[in-house]
Scaffold this active site. Structure first.
Site, PDB file in Angstrom:
ATOM      1  N   SER A  42       0.648  -1.217  -0.251  1.00 48.65           N
ATOM      2  CA  SER A  42       0.044   0.019  -0.063  1.00 48.65           C
ATOM      3  C   SER A  42       0.795   1.133  -0.037  1.00 48.65           C
ATOM      4  CB  SER A  42      -1.040   0.117   0.964  1.00 48.65           C
ATOM      5  OG  SER A  42      -1.394   1.228   1.318  1.00 48.65           O
ATOM      6  N   TYR A  54      -1.819  -0.756  10.887  1.00 46.99           N
ATOM      7  CA  TYR A  54      -2.421  -1.401   9.314  1.00 46.99           C
ATOM      8  C   TYR A  54      -1.211  -1.103   8.378  1.00 46.99           C
ATOM      9  CZ  TYR A  54      -3.804  -1.670   4.073  1.00 46.99           C
ATOM     10  OH  TYR A  54      -3.877  -1.328   2.695  1.00 46.99           O
ATOM     11  N   LYS A  88       1.910  -3.424   6.663  1.00 48.40           N
ATOM     12  CA  LYS A  88       2.255  -3.440   5.378  1.00 48.40           C
ATOM     13  C   LYS A  88       3.917  -3.671   5.083  1.00 48.40           C
ATOM     14  CE  LYS A  88      -1.690  -4.611   3.253  1.00 48.40           C
ATOM     15  NZ  LYS A  88      -1.979  -5.526   2.519  1.00 48.40           N
TER      16      LYS A  88
HETATM   17  C1  UD1 Z   1      -5.583   4.251   3.119  1.00 49.25           C
HETATM   18  C2  UD1 Z   1      -4.650   4.111   2.870  1.00 49.25           C
HETATM   19  C3  UD1 Z   1      -4.975   2.864   1.361  1.00 49.25           C
HETATM   20  C4  UD1 Z   1      -5.410   2.315   2.745  1.00 49.25           C
HETATM   21  C5  UD1 Z   1      -6.923   2.308   2.197  1.00 49.25           C
HETATM   22  C6  UD1 Z   1      -7.474   1.082   2.968  1.00 49.25           C
HETATM   23  C7  UD1 Z   1      -3.290   6.230   3.142  1.00 49.25           C
HETATM   24  C8  UD1 Z   1      -2.590   7.343   2.202  1.00 49.25           C
HETATM   25  N1  UD1 Z   1      -3.492   5.181   2.037  1.00 49.25           N
HETATM   26  O1  UD1 Z   1      -6.315   5.224   2.278  1.00 49.25           O
HETATM   27  O2  UD1 Z   1      -3.465   2.872   1.714  1.00 49.25           O
HETATM   28  O3  UD1 Z   1      -5.568   0.944   1.145  1.00 49.25           O
HETATM   29  O4  UD1 Z   1      -6.739   3.162   3.877  1.00 49.25           O
HETATM   30  O5  UD1 Z   1      -8.421   1.229   3.772  1.00 49.25           O
HETATM   31  O6  UD1 Z   1      -3.429   6.226   4.314  1.00 49.25           O
HETATM   32  N2  UD1 Z   1     -12.452  11.026   2.824  1.00 49.25           N
HETATM   33  C9  UD1 Z   1     -13.659  11.907   3.716  1.00 49.25           C
HETATM   34  N3  UD1 Z   1     -15.152  11.462   4.288  1.00 49.25           N
HETATM   35  C10 UD1 Z   1     -14.864  10.092   4.203  1.00 49.25           C
HETATM   36  C11 UD1 Z   1     -13.944   9.480   3.260  1.00 49.25           C
HETATM   37  C12 UD1 Z   1     -12.339   9.955   3.246  1.00 49.25           C
HETATM   38  O7  UD1 Z   1     -13.494  13.084   3.487  1.00 49.25           O
HETATM   39  O8  UD1 Z   1     -16.173   9.561   4.363  1.00 49.25           O
HETATM   40  C13 UD1 Z   1     -11.595  11.135   3.113  1.00 49.25           C
HETATM   41  C14 UD1 Z   1     -10.094  10.841   3.519  1.00 49.25           C
HETATM   42  O9  UD1 Z   1     -10.057  11.995   4.430  1.00 49.25           O
HETATM   43  C15 UD1 Z   1      -9.383  10.523   2.254  1.00 49.25           C
HETATM   44  C16 UD1 Z   1     -10.164  10.876   0.603  1.00 49.25           C
HETATM   45  O10 UD1 Z   1     -11.256  10.649   1.290  1.00 49.25           O
HETATM   46  O11 UD1 Z   1      -8.719  11.907   1.934  1.00 49.25           O
HETATM   47  C17 UD1 Z   1      -9.738   9.258   1.073  1.00 49.25           C
HETATM   48  O12 UD1 Z   1     -10.335   7.994   1.916  1.00 49.25           O
HETATM   49  P1  UD1 Z   1     -10.126   6.800   1.679  1.00 49.25           P
HETATM   50  O13 UD1 Z   1     -11.089   6.067   0.900  1.00 49.25           O
HETATM   51  O14 UD1 Z   1     -10.674   6.329   3.338  1.00 49.25           O
HETATM   52  O15 UD1 Z   1      -8.512   6.249   1.817  1.00 49.25           O
HETATM   53  P2  UD1 Z   1      -7.124   6.310   1.924  1.00 49.25           P
HETATM   54  O16 UD1 Z   1      -7.722   6.729   3.484  1.00 49.25           O
HETATM   55  O17 UD1 Z   1      -6.741   7.416   1.397  1.00 49.25           O
END
Ligand code: UD1
Length: 346
Positions: A128, A157, A161
């Site tokens: 990841s 997590y 990895k």
């Molecule tokens: C993270 C990990 C990724 C992992 C994944 C597994 C990092 C950079 N990446 O992805 O390697 O495989 O988790 O679950 O740590 N967001 C909102 N509202 C929400 C949900 C998300 O604003 O309800 C935003 C988050 O703050 C982020 C983006 O959307 O900026 C993507 O979030 P998400 O889909 O959870 O993925 P990561 O956290 O990037």
């Protein structure tokens, strides 16, 4: 050595695993799924078979069940193993780190023991981009590449990895029979074009896209955008969203690439598009491509989130001849198609 077409896919009923099984068959391989359904549903197997119009071998068991694994490795002479099976919720890993250290590490070790015993040629390990943490890129550098040395995983997590990557590297160094790729995924989204397989979060989704699509169909009231005060153009976090089918194809390319490498090879590859999108951009694209109005509001930052990360995919592009084929618009549309079609009681 004869090129066996059998590939063991651990976690093959899961989100990325199920799409990879489809692409393996499309490329002429014989995937064998190993999954204990702790985080997957059995109808996904039926739907994979509907997409492919044929049966796929399934073993319902955990990776840690070594007696069972031995029987499977005896039966099929695997060319390779694609190891997906792992826990993956960042937030849960902060609350319950031992679950993550236990399952993610022990599952890998059991698989490697079997590969060693049966001299299985190739491993593709599911890593990841979270191993990078908050990468500080030098001025003018566009996207994170695999050469960054200061890895700073932000959650248990992500740490599992990184430790798993190190386990694979130590193992390959000691093992004269195998080679491996460590694929660092960016943010997989979307679903198969058929709408028959896709992401199936258990309970309230952690990830952005399923939260958006579930809000738009009315399962959730409103999306909370985590933070609006980051140092980015619109104040929200930036990620590299990659279509899950593109990611699945990268695994097939990895198996092909490893077949032509020497034993003892272990290489890290970023799997991303090279393009970053902010949370607000994703919401905007969702509303425009699907013609839906989304309820959303700003909330506080989420603990452990990195501000901005997107891939420099030059290494995988030049080595595998792979490039993402789908843009974020198409991936979002496919995620929406899946949300509309998927069984809601699953
Ligand atoms: C993270 C990990 C990724 C992992 C994944 C597994 C990092 C950079 N990446 O992805 O390697 O495989 O988790 O679950 O740590 N967001 C909102 N509202 C929400 C949900 C998300 O604003 O309800 C935003 C988050 O703050 C982020 C983006 O959307 O900026 C993507 O979030 P998400 O889909 O959870 O993925 P990561 O956290 O990037």
């Amino acid at each position: 050595m004869e090129n066996s077409k059998y590939i063991l896919v651990t976690g093959g009923a899961g989100y990325i695993g199920s799409h990879t099984v489809v692409e393996l068959v499309n490329a002429g391989f014989e995937p064998v799924i190993l999954d204990d359904f702790r985080n997957a549903k059995s109808f996904i197997i039926e739907n994979i078979q509907t997409i492919l119009g044929r049966k796929i071998e399934l073993i319902n068991a955990a990776c840690q069940d070594e007696n069972n694994l031995r029987t499977i490795f005896q039966k099929y002479k695997f060319q390779g193993v694609i190891h997906f099976a792992a826990d993956k919720a960042v937030g849960e890993s902060v609350k319950n780190p031992l679950k993550y250290y236990d399952n993610n590490l022990s599952g890998l070790v059991s698989i490697l023991k079997m590969m060693e015993e049966f001299k299985t040629p190739s491993l593709v390990f599911s890593s990841s981009c979270s191993v990078y943490g908050n990468p500080s890129l030098p001025e003018g550098v566009h996207g994170v590449d695999e050469t960054i040395k200061e890895l700073d995983p932000e959650s248990p997590y992500a740490n599992t990895k990184l430790i798993c990557e190190q386990i694979v590297q130590d193992w390959i160094a000691s093992n004269p029979n195998s080679n491996a790729t460590l694929l660092r995924y960016f943010n997989p989204i979307g679903a198969h074009k058929s709408g028959l397989i896709g992401e199936l979060p258990q309970g309230i989704p952690n990830n952005l896209l399923p939260y958006i699509t579930q809000t738009a169909v009315g399962i959730r009231k409103s999306l909370t955008v985590f933070g609006n005060d980051y140092s980015t153009a619109d104040g929200t976090c930036i990620r590299d969203y990659i279509h899950v089918t593109d990611l699945a194809v990268a695994h097939v390319k990895a198996i092909d690439w490893l077949w032509n490498q020497n034993v003892g090879t272990v290489e890290i590859f970023n799997v991303g598009t090279g393009k970053g999108s902010s949370v607000l951009e994703v919401i905007d694209i969702f509303e425009k491509t699907t013609n839906q109005k989304l309820n959303w509001e700003f909330g506080p930052r989420r603990e452990g989130d990195v501000q901005e990360i997107f891939a420099n995919p030059a290494k995988i592009e030049s080595n595998f001849g792979w490039k993402a084929q789908f843009d974020v618009e198409e991936a979002i549309l496919d995620a929406w198609n899946w949300e509309i079609k998927r069984p809601k009681d699953a």
